[in-house]
Write a protein that holds these residues in place. Structure first.
Motif, short mmCIF file in Angstrom:
data_model
loop_
_atom_site.label_atom_id
_atom_site.label_comp_id
_atom_site.label_asym_id
_atom_site.label_seq_id
_atom_site.Cartn_x
_atom_site.Cartn_y
_atom_site.Cartn_z
N SER A 132 0.81 -1.22 0.00
CA SER A 132 0.00 0.00 0.00
C SER A 132 0.84 1.27 0.00
O SER A 132 0.49 2.25 -0.66
CB SER A 132 -0.91 0.04 1.23
OG SER A 132 -1.86 -0.97 1.17
N LEU A 133 1.92 1.27 0.77
CA LEU A 133 2.68 2.50 1.01
C LEU A 133 3.97 2.62 0.20
O LEU A 133 4.51 3.71 0.09
CB LEU A 133 3.03 2.61 2.50
CG LEU A 133 1.86 2.66 3.48
CD1 LEU A 133 2.38 2.62 4.91
CD2 LEU A 133 1.01 3.88 3.24
N GLY A 134 4.47 1.52 -0.30
CA GLY A 134 5.75 1.56 -1.00
C GLY A 134 6.91 1.65 -0.02
O GLY A 134 6.93 0.96 1.01
N ASP A 135 7.85 2.53 -0.31
CA ASP A 135 9.03 2.69 0.52
C ASP A 135 8.63 3.21 1.89
O ASP A 135 7.98 4.25 2.00
CB ASP A 135 9.96 3.70 -0.15
CG ASP A 135 11.41 3.28 -0.08
OD1 ASP A 135 11.68 2.13 0.32
OD2 ASP A 135 12.27 4.11 -0.41
N MET A 136 9.00 2.49 2.95
CA MET A 136 8.61 2.90 4.29
C MET A 136 9.62 2.44 5.32
O MET A 136 10.41 1.53 5.07
CB MET A 136 7.23 2.35 4.66
CG MET A 136 7.20 0.85 4.77
SD MET A 136 5.59 0.28 5.34
CE MET A 136 5.99 -1.42 5.70
N VAL A 137 9.58 3.07 6.46
CA VAL A 137 10.37 2.65 7.60
C VAL A 137 9.40 2.51 8.78
O VAL A 137 8.53 3.36 8.98
CB VAL A 137 11.52 3.63 7.92
CG1 VAL A 137 11.00 5.01 8.24
CG2 VAL A 137 12.40 3.10 9.02
N ILE A 138 9.54 1.40 9.53
CA ILE A 138 8.65 1.11 10.65
C ILE A 138 9.41 1.30 11.96
O ILE A 138 10.50 0.76 12.13
CB ILE A 138 8.11 -0.33 10.58
CG1 ILE A 138 7.31 -0.54 9.30
CG2 ILE A 138 7.26 -0.65 11.81
CD1 ILE A 138 6.95 -1.99 9.01
N THR A 139 8.81 2.06 12.86
CA THR A 139 9.36 2.23 14.21
C THR A 139 8.38 1.60 15.18
O THR A 139 7.21 2.00 15.22
CB THR A 139 9.52 3.73 14.55
OG1 THR A 139 10.35 4.34 13.58
CG2 THR A 139 10.11 3.91 15.94
N GLN A 140 8.84 0.60 15.94
CA GLN A 140 7.96 -0.03 16.92
C GLN A 140 8.09 0.67 18.26
O GLN A 140 9.19 0.98 18.73
CB GLN A 140 8.26 -1.52 17.10
CG GLN A 140 7.30 -2.15 18.10
CD GLN A 140 7.42 -3.65 18.21
OE1 GLN A 140 8.24 -4.27 17.56
NE2 GLN A 140 6.58 -4.23 19.04
N LEU A 141 6.95 0.87 18.89
CA LEU A 141 6.87 1.44 20.23
C LEU A 141 6.06 0.46 21.06
O LEU A 141 4.90 0.20 20.74
CB LEU A 141 6.20 2.82 20.17
CG LEU A 141 6.21 3.67 21.42
CD1 LEU A 141 7.65 3.98 21.83
CD2 LEU A 141 5.45 4.95 21.17
N SER A 142 6.67 -0.11 22.09
CA SER A 142 5.97 -1.16 22.85
C SER A 142 5.86 -0.86 24.34
O SER A 142 5.65 -1.76 25.13
CB SER A 142 6.66 -2.51 22.63
OG SER A 142 8.00 -2.45 23.06
N LYS A 143 5.98 0.40 24.70
CA LYS A 143 5.90 0.74 26.12
C LYS A 143 4.46 0.85 26.59
O LYS A 143 3.55 1.08 25.80
CB LYS A 143 6.65 2.04 26.40
CG LYS A 143 6.04 3.27 25.75
CD LYS A 143 6.90 4.50 26.06
CE LYS A 143 6.29 5.75 25.47
NZ LYS A 143 7.10 6.93 25.79
#
Length: 108
Positions: free
Chosen positions: A23-34
Motif C-alpha cells: 500500500s505504502l511503497g518505501d517505508m520505515v517502521i518504528t515499533q513502540l511497545s511501552k
C-alpha cells in the motif's frame, strides 16, 4: 519515504509488513511497545510519523485518533485460530483504517 509508527507489544508479522509495503511503497517502521496511561504519552511519536498502526483498547485508540488528526490510524484485522495443542495462532487478514470510536451505553 513513509514513516510508520507500530504501537504494539508484539513485533509486526511478516504478512502485515508485506501488506503495508504493497500500500505504502518505501517505508520505515518504528515499533513502540511501552505501556502508557494515555495517548498524550506518545504524542511526539504520533506527530513525527505519517501512518499510525496500533493495537490498543478503544479509549487509547480514541486519543490516538485525536492527536493524529488527518494521518491514517490503522489496525490489523486478525483471525484467531486455536491449534490442536491448545495454543493460539493469530493470522493477519487485512489492514483497516479507524475513522472514529463510538461507545454507546445505557443504564443496567
Amino acid at each position: 519515504m513513509t514513516k510508520v509508527l507500530w504501537f504494539s507489544r508484539h513485533p509486526m508479522q511478516e504478512a502485515q509488513e508485506t501488506a503495508l509495503r504493497k500500500s505504502l511503497g518505501d517505508m520505515v517502521i518504528t515499533q513502540l511497545s511501552k505501556s502508557i496511561q494515555s495517548a498524550q504519552d506518545i504524542s511526539q511519536e504520533i506527530e513525527s510519523h505519517d501512518v499510525i498502526a496500533v493495537v490498543a483498547p478503544p479509549q487509547l485508540l480514541a486519543g490516538i485518533l485525536r492527536i493524529a488528526g488527518d494521518k491514517p490510524v490503522i489496525t490489523a484485522k486478525m483471525e484467531r485460530k486455536v491449534l490442536p495443542d491448545g495454543s493460539v495462532e493469530m493470522r493477519f487478514i487485512k489492514w483497516e483504517r479507524v475513522l472514529r470510536i463510538v461507545v454507546e451505553k445505557e443504564d443496567f
